[in-house]
Motif scaffolding. Structure first.
Motif, PDB file in Angstrom:
ATOM      1  N   GLY A   1       7.774 -26.605  11.180  1.00 18.28           N
ATOM      2  CA  GLY A   1       7.390 -26.685  12.489  1.00 18.28           C
ATOM      3  C   GLY A   1       5.864 -26.632  12.858  1.00 18.28           C
ATOM      4  O   GLY A   1       5.383 -27.140  13.837  1.00 18.28           O
ATOM      5  N   PHE A   2       4.948 -26.239  11.814  1.00 23.60           N
ATOM      6  CA  PHE A   2       3.541 -26.051  11.927  1.00 23.60           C
ATOM      7  C   PHE A   2       2.692 -27.205  11.307  1.00 23.60           C
ATOM      8  O   PHE A   2       1.532 -27.082  11.105  1.00 23.60           O
ATOM      9  CB  PHE A   2       3.189 -24.613  11.736  1.00 23.60           C
TER      10      PHE A   2
ATOM     11  N   HIS B   1       2.278 -25.946   3.208  1.00 19.06           N
ATOM     12  CA  HIS B   1       1.391 -24.901   3.543  1.00 19.06           C
ATOM     13  C   HIS B   1       1.863 -23.611   3.246  1.00 19.06           C
ATOM     14  O   HIS B   1       1.108 -22.375   3.288  1.00 19.06           O
ATOM     15  CB  HIS B   1       1.153 -24.747   5.267  1.00 19.06           C
ATOM     16  N   ALA B   2       3.027 -23.439   2.605  1.00 19.29           N
ATOM     17  CA  ALA B   2       3.468 -22.167   2.088  1.00 19.29           C
ATOM     18  C   ALA B   2       2.945 -22.091   0.708  1.00 19.29           C
ATOM     19  O   ALA B   2       2.932 -21.090   0.278  1.00 19.29           O
ATOM     20  CB  ALA B   2       5.164 -22.175   1.765  1.00 19.29           C
TER      21      ALA B   2
ATOM     22  N   ALA C   1       7.459 -31.920   1.481  1.00 22.93           N
ATOM     23  CA  ALA C   1       6.269 -32.182   2.578  1.00 22.93           C
ATOM     24  C   ALA C   1       6.520 -31.868   3.952  1.00 22.93           C
ATOM     25  O   ALA C   1       7.670 -31.970   4.360  1.00 22.93           O
ATOM     26  CB  ALA C   1       5.722 -33.565   2.328  1.00 22.93           C
ATOM     27  N   GLY C   2       5.637 -31.420   4.747  1.00 21.42           N
ATOM     28  CA  GLY C   2       5.699 -30.824   5.942  1.00 21.42           C
ATOM     29  C   GLY C   2       6.361 -32.064   7.054  1.00 21.42           C
ATOM     30  O   GLY C   2       7.136 -31.597   7.811  1.00 21.42           O
TER      31      GLY C   2
ATOM     32  N   VAL D   1       4.464 -18.689  10.206  1.00 22.19           N
ATOM     33  CA  VAL D   1       3.083 -18.784   9.856  1.00 22.19           C
ATOM     34  C   VAL D   1       2.406 -19.980  10.390  1.00 22.19           C
ATOM     35  O   VAL D   1       2.705 -21.296   9.846  1.00 22.19           O
ATOM     36  CB  VAL D   1       2.728 -18.888   8.340  1.00 22.19           C
ATOM     37  N   LEU D   2       1.207 -19.767  11.167  1.00 25.98           N
ATOM     38  CA  LEU D   2       0.567 -20.972  11.777  1.00 25.98           C
ATOM     39  C   LEU D   2      -0.152 -21.651  10.769  1.00 25.98           C
ATOM     40  O   LEU D   2      -0.584 -21.020   9.849  1.00 25.98           O
ATOM     41  CB  LEU D   2      -0.343 -20.603  13.058  1.00 25.98           C
TER      42      LEU D   2
END
Length: 246
Positions: free
Chosen positions: A109-110, A36-37, A58-59, A169-170
């Motif tokens: 974390g998101f 997501h970044a 990866a998240g 960042v959400l």
């Protein structure tokens, strides 16, 4: 953050490649996160905003069991993530995060769609598949989500303890088919609420990026991808960061 990497459940997904700054001017922030970044880094690169960092994996790799503190410094468990982390610090000319003098921006974390995987919550549902009244705002639910995100929360706790300015960042407001939308929204709120007492600044664009459904507007979604935001979404995040003085 060149090409964003998927945070779906496919185990073979490669870790996303980090984006490097395009200018030799001093970096305005350090970006550490999951895929997501990616749009944030691409937006900064396109705008000529100097920064250091990018996605380091990866998240799903950055919820629990992904880091430890050694000699007062964070060490990421996956060698590739640790290598990126050390490279970014070297680029900034610091030996550890404790020496960082610029803000830290993170998406850890998101990746809450993984927390919201539908099958994870089957045992809490009523016979009609609904949740008991108040469950998604209950202490039990919060404790479950915080346990799932425990190392992400530890990351923020540690970096704030170092005195860093930290911005979280959400995520894009997108829920893949494998996940429960109700749980996604509630888990996101739990993680965000857990960061506020730590002094973490929340980059929360939900009111600006969603439509009447409460989820991400199509023009801000990465095409042929059920999870990520696109460059336009990254530009909105970057604009918010710049408005905050980064």
């Amino acid at each position: 953050m060149t090409t964003p990497s998927s945070t779906t459940t496919t185990p073979a997904d490669p870790a996303p490649a980090p984006t490097k700054p395009v200018a030799t001017r001093p970096s305005r922030f350090l970006l550490l996160g999951d895929s997501h970044a990616g749009p944030i880094g691409r937006a900064a690169k396109a705008a000529g905003i100097p920064f250091t960092g990018g996605p380091i994996g990866a998240g799903r790799d950055f919820n629990a069991g992904f880091l430890e503190v050694r000699d007062g410094d964070l060490v990421f468990g996956k060698p590739e993530a640790q290598a990126y982390h050390r490279r970014f610090l070297d680029e900034l000319g610091v030996a550890s995060l404790a020496e960082l003098e610029i803000p830290l921006v993170s998406t850890f974390g998101f990746n809450v769609h993984t927390f919201a995987t539908t099958e994870n919550w089957a045992c809490y549902r009523l016979p009609d598949s609904s949740f008991p009244a108040g469950f998604l705002t209950s202490r039990l639910f919060d404790e479950i989500v915080r346990a799932m995100a425990r190392d992400a929360l530890a990351f923020y706790r540690h970096t704030r303890g170092l005195g860093l300015r930290v911005l979280a960042v959400l995520p894009p407001q997108r829920v893949p088919a494998m996940s429960d939308p109700q749980v996604f929204l509630a888990a996101q709120d739990t993680v965000a609420a857990s960061l506020v007492p730590l002094g973490v600044e929340l980059v929360d664009l939900r009111a600006r990026v969603t439509d009447a459904t409460g989820f991400q507007r199509p023009e801000l979604c990465e095409g042929n991808d059920p999870i990520h935001g696109n460059l336009a979404f990254g530009r909105l995040i970057l604009a918010d960061l710049l408005d905050r003085g980064l």
